[in-house]
Structure formats: structure tokens, C-alpha cells
Design an enzyme around this catalytic site. Sequence first.
Site, PDB file in Angstrom:
ATOM      1  N   GLU A   1      -3.038  14.808   7.736  1.00  0.00           N
ATOM      2  CA  GLU A   1      -2.513  15.104   6.323  1.00  0.00           C
ATOM      3  C   GLU A   1      -2.442  16.341   6.554  1.00  0.00           C
ATOM      4  OE1 GLU A   1      -4.525  13.741   3.006  1.00  0.00           O
ATOM      5  OE2 GLU A   1      -5.642  11.096   3.983  1.00  0.00           O
TER       6      GLU A   1
ATOM      7  N   TYR B   1      -1.877   7.179   1.383  1.00  0.00           N
ATOM      8  CA  TYR B   1      -0.891   8.041   2.357  1.00  0.00           C
ATOM      9  C   TYR B   1      -0.063   8.033   3.443  1.00  0.00           C
ATOM     10  CZ  TYR B   1      -3.266  11.647  -0.717  1.00  0.00           C
ATOM     11  OH  TYR B   1      -4.183  12.352  -2.433  1.00  0.00           O
TER      12      TYR B   1
ATOM     13  N   PRO C   1     -12.598   1.405   2.870  1.00  0.00           N
ATOM     14  CA  PRO C   1     -13.015   2.406   2.993  1.00  0.00           C
ATOM     15  C   PRO C   1     -14.490   0.991   3.316  1.00  0.00           C
ATOM     16  CG  PRO C   1     -12.782   0.896   1.008  1.00  0.00           C
ATOM     17  CD  PRO C   1     -11.478   0.373   1.982  1.00  0.00           C
TER      18      PRO C   1
ATOM     19  N   CYS D   1     -10.981   9.357   6.661  1.00  0.00           N
ATOM     20  CA  CYS D   1     -10.849   8.801   7.997  1.00  0.00           C
ATOM     21  C   CYS D   1     -12.437   9.041   9.104  1.00  0.00           C
ATOM     22  CB  CYS D   1      -9.015   8.247   8.567  1.00  0.00           C
ATOM     23  SG  CYS D   1      -8.444   7.747   7.114  1.00  0.00           S
TER      24      CYS D   1
ATOM     25  N   ALA E   1     -12.266   8.512  16.767  1.00  0.00           N
ATOM     26  CA  ALA E   1     -14.222   8.971  17.325  1.00  0.00           C
ATOM     27  C   ALA E   1     -14.090  10.060  18.193  1.00  0.00           C
ATOM     28  CB  ALA E   1     -14.592   7.241  17.919  1.00  0.00           C
TER      29      ALA E   1
ATOM     30  N   GLY F   1       0.923  -1.396  -0.196  1.00  0.00           N
ATOM     31  CA  GLY F   1       0.389   0.169  -0.115  1.00  0.00           C
ATOM     32  C   GLY F   1       0.700   0.949   0.562  1.00  0.00           C
ATOM     33  N   ALA F   2       0.656   1.854  -1.107  1.00  0.00           N
ATOM     34  CA  ALA F   2       1.408   3.419  -1.657  1.00  0.00           C
ATOM     35  C   ALA F   2       1.217   4.255  -1.295  1.00  0.00           C
ATOM     36  CB  ALA F   2       2.594   2.944  -2.932  1.00  0.00           C
TER      37      ALA F   2
ATOM     38  N   LYS G   1      -8.688  19.747   4.152  1.00  0.00           N
ATOM     39  CA  LYS G   1      -8.114  20.575   4.713  1.00  0.00           C
ATOM     40  C   LYS G   1      -6.879  21.014   4.196  1.00  0.00           C
ATOM     41  CE  LYS G   1      -5.401  18.456   7.982  1.00  0.00           C
ATOM     42  NZ  LYS G   1      -4.433  18.161   8.978  1.00  0.00           N
TER      43      LYS G   1
ATOM     44  N   LYS H   1     -15.767   6.991   8.208  1.00  0.00           N
ATOM     45  CA  LYS H   1     -15.422   5.740   8.438  1.00  0.00           C
ATOM     46  C   LYS H   1     -15.098   5.375   9.687  1.00  0.00           C
ATOM     47  CE  LYS H   1     -11.256   4.134   6.132  1.00  0.00           C
ATOM     48  NZ  LYS H   1     -11.092   3.748   8.011  1.00  0.00           N
TER      49      LYS H   1
HETATM   50  P1  NAD Z   1      -4.655   5.198  -0.026  1.00  0.00           P
HETATM   51  O1  NAD Z   1      -5.943   5.052  -0.621  1.00  0.00           O
HETATM   52  O2  NAD Z   1      -4.143   6.147   0.377  1.00  0.00           O
HETATM   53  O3  NAD Z   1      -3.701   3.952  -0.525  1.00  0.00           O
HETATM   54  C1  NAD Z   1      -4.089   2.779  -0.070  1.00  0.00           C
HETATM   55  C2  NAD Z   1      -2.728   2.036  -1.431  1.00  0.00           C
HETATM   56  O4  NAD Z   1      -3.152   0.895  -1.152  1.00  0.00           O
HETATM   57  C3  NAD Z   1      -3.796   2.863  -2.662  1.00  0.00           C
HETATM   58  O5  NAD Z   1      -2.810   2.278  -3.262  1.00  0.00           O
HETATM   59  C4  NAD Z   1      -3.430   0.826  -3.138  1.00  0.00           C
HETATM   60  O6  NAD Z   1      -3.569   1.016  -4.255  1.00  0.00           O
HETATM   61  C5  NAD Z   1      -3.305   0.085  -2.085  1.00  0.00           C
HETATM   62  N1  NAD Z   1      -3.541  -1.205  -1.961  1.00  0.00           N
HETATM   63  C6  NAD Z   1      -4.856  -1.379  -2.458  1.00  0.00           C
HETATM   64  N2  NAD Z   1      -5.334  -2.895  -2.147  1.00  0.00           N
HETATM   65  C7  NAD Z   1      -3.760  -3.508  -2.334  1.00  0.00           C
HETATM   66  C8  NAD Z   1      -3.446  -5.139  -2.472  1.00  0.00           C
HETATM   67  N3  NAD Z   1      -4.808  -5.831  -2.233  1.00  0.00           N
HETATM   68  N4  NAD Z   1      -2.016  -5.431  -3.334  1.00  0.00           N
HETATM   69  C9  NAD Z   1      -1.240  -3.451  -3.075  1.00  0.00           C
HETATM   70  N5  NAD Z   1      -2.046  -3.456  -2.893  1.00  0.00           N
HETATM   71  C10 NAD Z   1      -2.981  -2.305  -2.344  1.00  0.00           C
HETATM   72  O7  NAD Z   1      -5.255   4.806   1.443  1.00  0.00           O
HETATM   73  P2  NAD Z   1      -4.867   5.052   3.043  1.00  0.00           P
HETATM   74  O8  NAD Z   1      -5.365   6.777   3.438  1.00  0.00           O
HETATM   75  O9  NAD Z   1      -3.132   6.024   3.184  1.00  0.00           O
HETATM   76  O10 NAD Z   1      -5.109   4.443   4.583  1.00  0.00           O
HETATM   77  C11 NAD Z   1      -4.791   3.500   4.317  1.00  0.00           C
HETATM   78  C12 NAD Z   1      -5.023   3.024   5.882  1.00  0.00           C
HETATM   79  O11 NAD Z   1      -4.403   3.454   7.000  1.00  0.00           O
HETATM   80  C13 NAD Z   1      -7.200   2.724   6.087  1.00  0.00           C
HETATM   81  O12 NAD Z   1      -6.944   2.258   6.347  1.00  0.00           O
HETATM   82  C14 NAD Z   1      -7.161   4.230   6.245  1.00  0.00           C
HETATM   83  O13 NAD Z   1      -8.011   4.008   7.759  1.00  0.00           O
HETATM   84  C15 NAD Z   1      -5.353   4.322   7.405  1.00  0.00           C
HETATM   85  N6  NAD Z   1      -4.967   5.283   7.783  1.00  0.00           N
HETATM   86  C16 NAD Z   1      -4.946   6.841   6.730  1.00  0.00           C
HETATM   87  C17 NAD Z   1      -4.507   7.904   6.880  1.00  0.00           C
HETATM   88  C18 NAD Z   1      -4.757   9.533   6.800  1.00  0.00           C
HETATM   89  O14 NAD Z   1      -4.131  10.179   7.128  1.00  0.00           O
HETATM   90  N7  NAD Z   1      -4.416   9.202   5.138  1.00  0.00           N
HETATM   91  C19 NAD Z   1      -4.365   8.303   8.480  1.00  0.00           C
HETATM   92  C20 NAD Z   1      -4.341   7.068   9.676  1.00  0.00           C
HETATM   93  C21 NAD Z   1      -4.035   5.616   9.204  1.00  0.00           C
HETATM   94  C1  UGA Z   2      -7.075  12.697  11.656  1.00  0.00           C
HETATM   95  C2  UGA Z   2      -7.105  12.419  13.115  1.00  0.00           C
HETATM   96  O1  UGA Z   2      -6.435  13.495  13.917  1.00  0.00           O
HETATM   97  C3  UGA Z   2      -5.480  11.900  12.942  1.00  0.00           C
HETATM   98  O2  UGA Z   2      -4.672  11.449  14.006  1.00  0.00           O
HETATM   99  C4  UGA Z   2      -5.880  10.137  12.125  1.00  0.00           C
HETATM  100  O3  UGA Z   2      -4.272   9.270  11.989  1.00  0.00           O
HETATM  101  C5  UGA Z   2      -6.357  10.226  10.795  1.00  0.00           C
HETATM  102  O4  UGA Z   2      -7.286  11.349  10.775  1.00  0.00           O
HETATM  103  C6  UGA Z   2      -6.499   9.250  10.271  1.00  0.00           C
HETATM  104  O5  UGA Z   2      -6.703   8.201  10.987  1.00  0.00           O
HETATM  105  O6  UGA Z   2      -6.810   8.841   8.877  1.00  0.00           O
HETATM  106  P1  UGA Z   2      -6.946  13.420   8.681  1.00  0.00           P
HETATM  107  O7  UGA Z   2      -8.377  13.660   8.943  1.00  0.00           O
HETATM  108  O8  UGA Z   2      -5.878  13.387   8.141  1.00  0.00           O
HETATM  109  O9  UGA Z   2      -6.076  13.056  10.760  1.00  0.00           O
HETATM  110  O10 UGA Z   2      -7.123  15.737   9.215  1.00  0.00           O
HETATM  111  P2  UGA Z   2      -7.369  16.456  10.751  1.00  0.00           P
HETATM  112  O11 UGA Z   2      -6.543  17.184  10.859  1.00  0.00           O
HETATM  113  O12 UGA Z   2      -7.518  15.565  11.896  1.00  0.00           O
HETATM  114  O13 UGA Z   2      -8.282  17.100  10.684  1.00  0.00           O
HETATM  115  C7  UGA Z   2      -9.738  16.379   9.842  1.00  0.00           C
HETATM  116  C8  UGA Z   2     -11.093  17.293   9.672  1.00  0.00           C
HETATM  117  O14 UGA Z   2     -11.485  17.855  10.694  1.00  0.00           O
HETATM  118  C9  UGA Z   2     -10.850  18.761   9.297  1.00  0.00           C
HETATM  119  O15 UGA Z   2     -11.711  18.423   7.475  1.00  0.00           O
HETATM  120  C10 UGA Z   2     -10.249  19.326   9.348  1.00  0.00           C
HETATM  121  O16 UGA Z   2     -10.718  20.795   9.152  1.00  0.00           O
HETATM  122  C11 UGA Z   2     -11.774  18.838  10.238  1.00  0.00           C
HETATM  123  N1  UGA Z   2     -10.890  20.591  11.395  1.00  0.00           N
HETATM  124  C12 UGA Z   2     -10.406  19.193  12.529  1.00  0.00           C
HETATM  125  C13 UGA Z   2     -12.742  21.020  11.600  1.00  0.00           C
HETATM  126  O17 UGA Z   2     -13.392  20.773  11.686  1.00  0.00           O
HETATM  127  N2  UGA Z   2     -11.955  21.394  13.295  1.00  0.00           N
HETATM  128  C14 UGA Z   2     -11.409  20.764  14.197  1.00  0.00           C
HETATM  129  O18 UGA Z   2     -10.998  21.835  15.150  1.00  0.00           O
HETATM  130  C15 UGA Z   2      -9.855  20.079  13.652  1.00  0.00           C
END
Ligand code: NAD
Ligand code: UGA
Length: 448
Positions: A165, A13, A93, A276, A225, A10-11, A339, A279
Amino acid sequence: MQLKNICCIGAGYVGGPTMAVIALKCPNINVTVVDANPNKIKAWNGPLDSLPVYEPGLDAVVKEARGRNLFFSDDIAGNIEKAEMIFMAVNTPTKTEGEGAGMAADLRYFEACAKDIAKYSKSDKIVIEKSTLPVRTAEKIKEILDENSAEIHFEILSNPEFLAEGTAIQDLFKSDRVLIGGDETESGEKAVRALVGIYANWIPKEKILTTNVWSSELAKLASNAMLAQRISSINSLSALCEKTGANIVELSKAIGMDHRIGPHFLKASVGFGGSCFHKDILNLVYLCKFYGLHEVAEYWHQVVKINDYQKDRFAQKIIDYFGGDINDKRIAILGWAFKANTNDSRESAAIYVSEKLYKAGAYLEIYDPMVKKETILRDINSYWNSNSTQVQQKRINILKSIPSFKEIDATVILTEWNEFKNIKYSDIKVFDGRNILDKSDEIYQIGR
Ligand code: NAD
Ligand code: UGA
């Protein structure tokens, strides 16, 4: 345990930035990120100014480590085979069909990863859950791994990611905590020590928290949450502020100065977006229902419902300003990312506010400094359930720079990009969904 090769499946975010930082901080370990999408791998290997993920500081990290001990590859089988430790960072998702559709996490990509690991492994591995997952997923993954390859020992750890992010690199450099869940067995503890050893290269030991697997899995969902719940709480109060003359910015400050509450995540807005929060809370609601905890499920569900209410309330405010008739009004939409400082628009409030305005008859002039035109069109296609080509031809214009405002009836700020703060908005009606501007009579701001 002397680790030589790490693989991350998984490459995206999470996988891209986290592995880039691990490679930077652990120069003696080869870190290879693989993905089923070859175009993404190509982009990770391409120019630094067009990596698939935009994060401040990421380009510098990739520049230093790429080709040294950081690699991006589409050879999933070969890199699974070679690695002693495998991170699974694929997307999880919300399910769109079958049992739990609309709420439960769709684990199909995660399970496909586990099947690949089982298929291509020829030696023992530490397998790490990096994705956000329902509590007790490790049990299911163990079944898949053991079913498919009996002679190999797989030790499963949970190591959820907490980066946000837009600040991913600084979050990874200075994490509040690193959470590692493992089995309380000899092999489990050995695997936990190996992973602690990696993070200990730059994270102070007291910030590395080890727990059992289930606590770790659930702590991730619960953290998101709790963060989202604070936003919905303050947003719900913003509605009451508008009725009473209290001011939400002053209210937030007053509440946040209590050290037991703290000032973070109390900024009123048009609603949280991102891939996130929405979902993960729905997943938590589903889990509570699954275990028969209906009151608990309803409590958390309300966090999402208030978020939907806030987006709708904001869009309605704009329509009401025009006396309920927004037909043919020209509206500038500033910001599409969920954001600032990210090119990610998943679940962005901009998508929903724009949809309501468009469907009420408005012309939209959309501008975001980082989100590409094709992404905006893809969002319109998939979230609005509309044909983006037709939509675009009709009443949507996606711009490459801030609009001239000459023929604009109103401007709506939906992402807190810095460049939107410095615009001269005089003579234009502004609806500030992120509360980024100073107070002015010409500006509608949430809760003020
Ligand atoms: P993303 O959609 O940006 O990346 C996932 C990648 O996995 C995609 O590039 C996809 O092509 C690849 N993929 C899917 N199935 C595959 C397979 N079977 N083999 C190889 N590659 C495969 O997702 P993301 O935002 O990086 O999130 C990944 C996980 O991390 C999620 O569970 C999310 O909830 C969690 N998470 C995300 C964030 C965030 O800020 N985006 C922060 C913390 C946790
Ligand atoms: C959030 C969490 O902050 C991370 O710790 C977690 O790893 C990540 O989700 C995840 O699991 O994906 P992220 O969604 O990237 O990170 O960004 P946030 O800074 O949390 O902002 C989320 C949303 O809330 C944005 O739309 C932001 O504008 C909004 N927000 C944030 C507000 O409306 N008010 C606030 O006070 C803070």
C-alpha cells in the site's frame, strides 16, 4: 483463449487497484469489480478524489479506464455468469472464533465467493485465488465448486498479490515478479497461459513465474513472513543499540551494504502494521503447528512477539519520560495510518501506542492527513475494546490539521508522512516512532 470478460470479487485495497491496472493495460477486455458492500461500489463509481482506496496515481488510472472497460458493480450474479475468468480478492482475516481462533485464516468470505461462483456459473471458468491463503486452499475451493455444479469445469489458479500500500500503482506497473500457480494438467496449463497472456501486456516475460499451486500459495505467506522478519530483526537490535550506544541507523546501513543482505526492509520503527503481516505470520504459525512443525512455528511466532514488544517498549519510553506518571499530560499523536501514502490504518502501530498512553491517563490530540475521523473512532472501538463515544468525550480530540503545539507536553510521530518532516519541533519533546527526523537532543528515536 480469447478473453472478453473478467470479473473480480472484492473491491478493496487489492481488487480495486489491481483490476484498474489490468483494465488500463488490456483495453480489449472488460473488467468488472463486484462487491457485497454497495456503498463501496458507489464510492468507486463516484468522484475521483474520494475513491474508497487512497493510492498515489490510482485516480489517474481509474479516470482513464472507468466506463471504457473498467466497471464497478453490485450485480455479483450477472457478472459471475458473464465472465470467463474470475479473480477472488476478498478479505481473509484472522479467525476470531472456533478452531484456530486468533491464528488461522478465516476463510468464510472466500468460501462464500466460491459458493457464489458455483451458484451463478453457467459455463466453464478460470477461477483465480488473488487473496492471501493458507497453502492447499485450492483443494477446498475445488470441492466447493465441484459439489455445487457438476457439469461445469472450474480451473483454479493461484495468483497472489505482492503490491504494498502507498506504492500499489507503481508496484503493479513494475512488479518484481508475477506469480502464477496452476495444475500440471492440460487444462491447468491452458489456464496458466491465459493468465500469463494478460500480464504479458506490460510485465516482461522473465518476470512472470509459473509454479504448481501449492508453491504459489505458500510463496505469498513466506514472502510476507520474510519481509516482516527483517523488520523484527532490526527492531530487536534497536533495543540493544539503546543499551550500548550503537546507533540503529548506522547499524542498518552497515548491514544493508552487504549485497547478500541488501538495504531494504531494515528501517527500525515502532513496529510493522498493516492488514497483512500480522495475520499472515499467525496463519503461517498455525499451519506449521497443524503439520506438527512446532519448532518452525515458534521461530515465526517470535517475529510477531518482537513486533508487539517494540510497540509496547516505545509507548513505555514515553511514560517513563514523565517519571511513570502521564496522567493529564497532553500528547499529540501525528499519524494514524500504518504507513505513509495510504488511508489504511489496519493494525497500525498508532492504535496500540495511543491505547497504552490513553489508558495510562494521557489526553490525546490525534492528527492524520488521510485517515478519516470515523475510521479512527472505529479503530478505537474495535481494537481498544472501548466505547469510542465515551473515550472521545473524555480525553481524545481528533484534529483536522497539525496541532498548534501550544499546550502539548510531547509529540509522537507514528506515520512517516512527509508533512511531519518539515515541522519545527524545537521546544517540544518529540518521540519519533518512524525514525523520520534528523538527530536532535530533544528527540527520542528508536535505537539512537
Ligand atoms: P479489503 O478488506 O480491502 O477488501 C475486501 C473486499 O471484499 C471488501 O470490500 C468486502 O466487502 C468484499 N467481500 C468480502 N466478502 C465478499 C463476498 N462474499 N462477496 C463479495 N464481496 C465480498 O481487503 P484487501 O486489503 O483488498 O485484501 C484482500 C486480500 O488480498 C486479503 O487476502 C489480503 O491478505 C490480500 N492482500 C492484501 C494486500 C494489501 O495491501 N491490502 C496486498 C496483498 C495481498
Ligand atoms: C506488505 C508487503 O510489502 C507486500 O509485498 C504485500 O503484498 C503486502 O504486505 C500484503 O500482503 O498485504 P504493506 O503492508 O502494504 O505491504 O506495506 P509495507 O511497505 O510492507 O509496510 C508494512 C509495515 O512495515 C509498515 O507499518 C511499515 O512502516 C513497516 N516497515 C517497513 C518498517 O517498520 N520498516 C521497514 O524497513 C519497512
